[in-house]
Write a protein that holds these residues in place. Structure first.
Motif, PDB file in Angstrom:
ATOM      1  N   ASP A  20       0.845  -1.191   0.000  1.00  0.00           N
ATOM      2  CA  ASP A  20       0.000   0.000   0.000  1.00  0.00           C
ATOM      3  C   ASP A  20       0.888   1.251   0.000  1.00  0.00           C
ATOM      4  O   ASP A  20       2.089   1.164   0.236  1.00  0.00           O
ATOM      5  CB  ASP A  20      -0.926  -0.015   1.230  1.00  0.00           C
ATOM      6  N   HIS A  21       0.277   2.391  -0.283  1.00  0.00           N
ATOM      7  CA  HIS A  21       1.017   3.644  -0.406  1.00  0.00           C
ATOM      8  C   HIS A  21       1.256   4.324   0.926  1.00  0.00           C
ATOM      9  O   HIS A  21       0.328   4.562   1.675  1.00  0.00           O
ATOM     10  CB  HIS A  21       0.235   4.623  -1.281  1.00  0.00           C
ATOM     11  N   VAL A  22       2.506   4.639   1.181  1.00  0.00           N
ATOM     12  CA  VAL A  22       2.830   5.389   2.393  1.00  0.00           C
ATOM     13  C   VAL A  22       2.435   6.854   2.171  1.00  0.00           C
ATOM     14  O   VAL A  22       2.509   7.360   1.054  1.00  0.00           O
ATOM     15  CB  VAL A  22       4.338   5.297   2.697  1.00  0.00           C
ATOM     16  N   LEU A  66       5.557  -2.049   1.075  1.00  0.00           N
ATOM     17  CA  LEU A  66       5.085  -0.671   1.110  1.00  0.00           C
ATOM     18  C   LEU A  66       5.567   0.028  -0.155  1.00  0.00           C
ATOM     19  O   LEU A  66       6.681  -0.233  -0.612  1.00  0.00           O
ATOM     20  CB  LEU A  66       5.683   0.034   2.338  1.00  0.00           C
ATOM     21  N   GLU A  67       4.712   0.860  -0.732  1.00  0.00           N
ATOM     22  CA  GLU A  67       5.181   1.694  -1.843  1.00  0.00           C
ATOM     23  C   GLU A  67       5.420   3.097  -1.313  1.00  0.00           C
ATOM     24  O   GLU A  67       4.545   3.698  -0.697  1.00  0.00           O
ATOM     25  CB  GLU A  67       4.175   1.739  -3.004  1.00  0.00           C
ATOM     26  N   VAL A  68       6.612   3.586  -1.556  1.00  0.00           N
ATOM     27  CA  VAL A  68       6.995   4.898  -1.037  1.00  0.00           C
ATOM     28  C   VAL A  68       7.357   5.819  -2.192  1.00  0.00           C
ATOM     29  O   VAL A  68       8.230   5.509  -2.999  1.00  0.00           O
ATOM     30  CB  VAL A  68       8.207   4.782  -0.086  1.00  0.00           C
ATOM     31  N   GLY A  92      10.052   1.675  -4.420  1.00  0.00           N
ATOM     32  CA  GLY A  92      10.265   3.113  -4.584  1.00  0.00           C
ATOM     33  C   GLY A  92       9.636   3.550  -5.889  1.00  0.00           C
ATOM     34  O   GLY A  92       9.725   2.845  -6.895  1.00  0.00           O
ATOM     35  N   SER A  93       8.965   4.690  -5.873  1.00  0.00           N
ATOM     36  CA  SER A  93       8.318   5.123  -7.104  1.00  0.00           C
ATOM     37  C   SER A  93       8.412   6.630  -7.272  1.00  0.00           C
ATOM     38  O   SER A  93       8.581   7.368  -6.310  1.00  0.00           O
ATOM     39  CB  SER A  93       6.847   4.692  -7.109  1.00  0.00           C
ATOM     40  N   VAL A  94       8.325   7.044  -8.513  1.00  0.00           N
ATOM     41  CA  VAL A  94       8.307   8.473  -8.833  1.00  0.00           C
ATOM     42  C   VAL A  94       6.955   8.788  -9.466  1.00  0.00           C
ATOM     43  O   VAL A  94       6.594   8.206 -10.499  1.00  0.00           O
ATOM     44  CB  VAL A  94       9.463   8.843  -9.798  1.00  0.00           C
ATOM     45  N   HIS A  95       6.194   9.652  -8.819  1.00  0.00           N
ATOM     46  CA  HIS A  95       4.888  10.098  -9.328  1.00  0.00           C
ATOM     47  C   HIS A  95       4.838  11.609  -9.504  1.00  0.00           C
ATOM     48  O   HIS A  95       3.841  12.139  -9.955  1.00  0.00           O
ATOM     49  CB  HIS A  95       3.764   9.719  -8.363  1.00  0.00           C
ATOM     50  N   TYR A  96       5.899  12.286  -9.073  1.00  0.00           N
ATOM     51  CA  TYR A  96       5.903  13.754  -9.097  1.00  0.00           C
ATOM     52  C   TYR A  96       7.156  14.284  -9.755  1.00  0.00           C
ATOM     53  O   TYR A  96       8.256  13.797  -9.506  1.00  0.00           O
ATOM     54  CB  TYR A  96       5.845  14.314  -7.672  1.00  0.00           C
ATOM     55  N   ALA A 140       9.379   0.703  -8.677  1.00  0.00           N
ATOM     56  CA  ALA A 140       8.043   0.360  -9.175  1.00  0.00           C
ATOM     57  C   ALA A 140       7.768   0.981 -10.546  1.00  0.00           C
ATOM     58  O   ALA A 140       8.281   2.061 -10.853  1.00  0.00           O
ATOM     59  CB  ALA A 140       6.984   0.834  -8.175  1.00  0.00           C
ATOM     60  N   HIS A 141       6.940   0.293 -11.312  1.00  0.00           N
ATOM     61  CA  HIS A 141       6.500   0.767 -12.643  1.00  0.00           C
ATOM     62  C   HIS A 141       7.524   1.721 -13.266  1.00  0.00           C
ATOM     63  O   HIS A 141       7.283   2.928 -13.403  1.00  0.00           O
ATOM     64  CB  HIS A 141       5.113   1.422 -12.568  1.00  0.00           C
ATOM     65  N   PRO A 142       8.684   1.166 -13.679  1.00  0.00           N
ATOM     66  CA  PRO A 142       9.851   2.013 -13.970  1.00  0.00           C
ATOM     67  C   PRO A 142       9.749   2.961 -15.169  1.00  0.00           C
ATOM     68  O   PRO A 142      10.628   3.810 -15.317  1.00  0.00           O
ATOM     69  CB  PRO A 142      10.991   1.007 -14.161  1.00  0.00           C
TER      70      PRO A 142
END
Ligand code: FE
Length: 249
Positions: A20-22, A66-68, A92-96, A140-142
């Motif tokens: 889940d998303h932190v 955890l997705e951070v 680890g993910s980049v959304h921003y 995540a989702h690179p």
């Protein structure tokens, strides 16, 4: 979460992980989208609930992850937070990018104001920075930046190579994520050429469906496995308490 487990079982999965998303916005809680990320107060409850599900389902391996979101400048805050838990894995993910939530359907218009090639460079630079932070087991989702189907005009193989090299040096895995098939782009994350770059550099891959609803659990895993095999992989990575383990395809 019980429903997610039920679907996993129905699909014949033997191992399932929750990530889940932190709430990285916990310094600014008003920015948190309650539909996408739990509150800080919910985090211990979430972990306890996954552990309980693991106990109640002894025939299924249930991992707690955890997705951070990676946001530069928050590394130490995240490190402090993660210290209190023993997650099986952290995505680890980049959304921003510059504060713009580029994967948010409500903000998609902004793509028109951007130079798409520059945007790809910014995205992969940020992803590389995230990988180097040492906070994450898996990226995540690179290539999430392709979500709405905006493709680079320039050749990006060099960017893929560079990213693969950084992932290898940082010791992180790459997630093969089927959510891209449910997005406008209609393509698994990562693109085949990015996945091949990961393979060339010996970056292990994990498998995920980014399930935001029980029906998404194990979504199109047949296609994902085919893609992984075509890239030359013979095994996929899983994690137990941060330790990398390989499962033969
Ligand atoms: Fe994500």
């Amino acid at each position: 979460m019980e429903e997610f487990i039920a679907v996993a079982r129905r699909k014949g999965l033997r191992e399932v992980g929750f990530a889940d998303h932190v709430p990285i916005y916990w310094l600014s809680p008003r920015e948190r989208d309650a539909g996408l990320a739990m509150s800080l107060e919910e985090l211990p409850l979430y972990v306890a609930e996954v552990m309980e599900l693991s106990r109640k389902n002894p025939d299924l391996t249930v991992r707690v992850g955890l997705e951070v979101e990676f946001i530069a400048g928050f590394e130490e805050t995240v490190r402090e937070l993660l210290k209190s838990y023993s997650f099986d894995y952290v995505l680890g993910s980049v959304h921003y990018l510059d504060g713009w939530g580029f994967d948010n359907p409500a903000l998609v218009e902004e793509y028109r104001n951007r130079d798409i090639d520059l945007l790809y460079e910014m995205y992969f630079n940020e992803l590389q920075r995230a990988a180097k932070s040492g906070l994450f087991n898996v990226m995540a989702h690179p290539d999430l930046i392709k979500k709405f189907g905006y493709r680079p005009r320039a050749e990006v193989d060099w960017l893929y190579e560079e990213t693969a090299r950084v992932f290898r040096d940082a010791g992180v895995c790459a997630e093969v994520n089927t959510a891209g098939l449910r997005a406008p782009v209609g393509e698994i994350y990562p693109a085949p050429s990015l996945l091949r770059a990961f393979k060339r550099f010996g970056v292990p891959v994990t498998l995920g469906s980014d399930a935001h609803s029980p029906v998404h659990v194990g979504w199109e895993y047949g296609r994902a496995l085919k893609l992984i095999e075509e890239a030359g992989y013979r095994e996929i990575a899983t994690f137990e308490k941060g330790r990398l383990k390989f499962l033969s395809l």
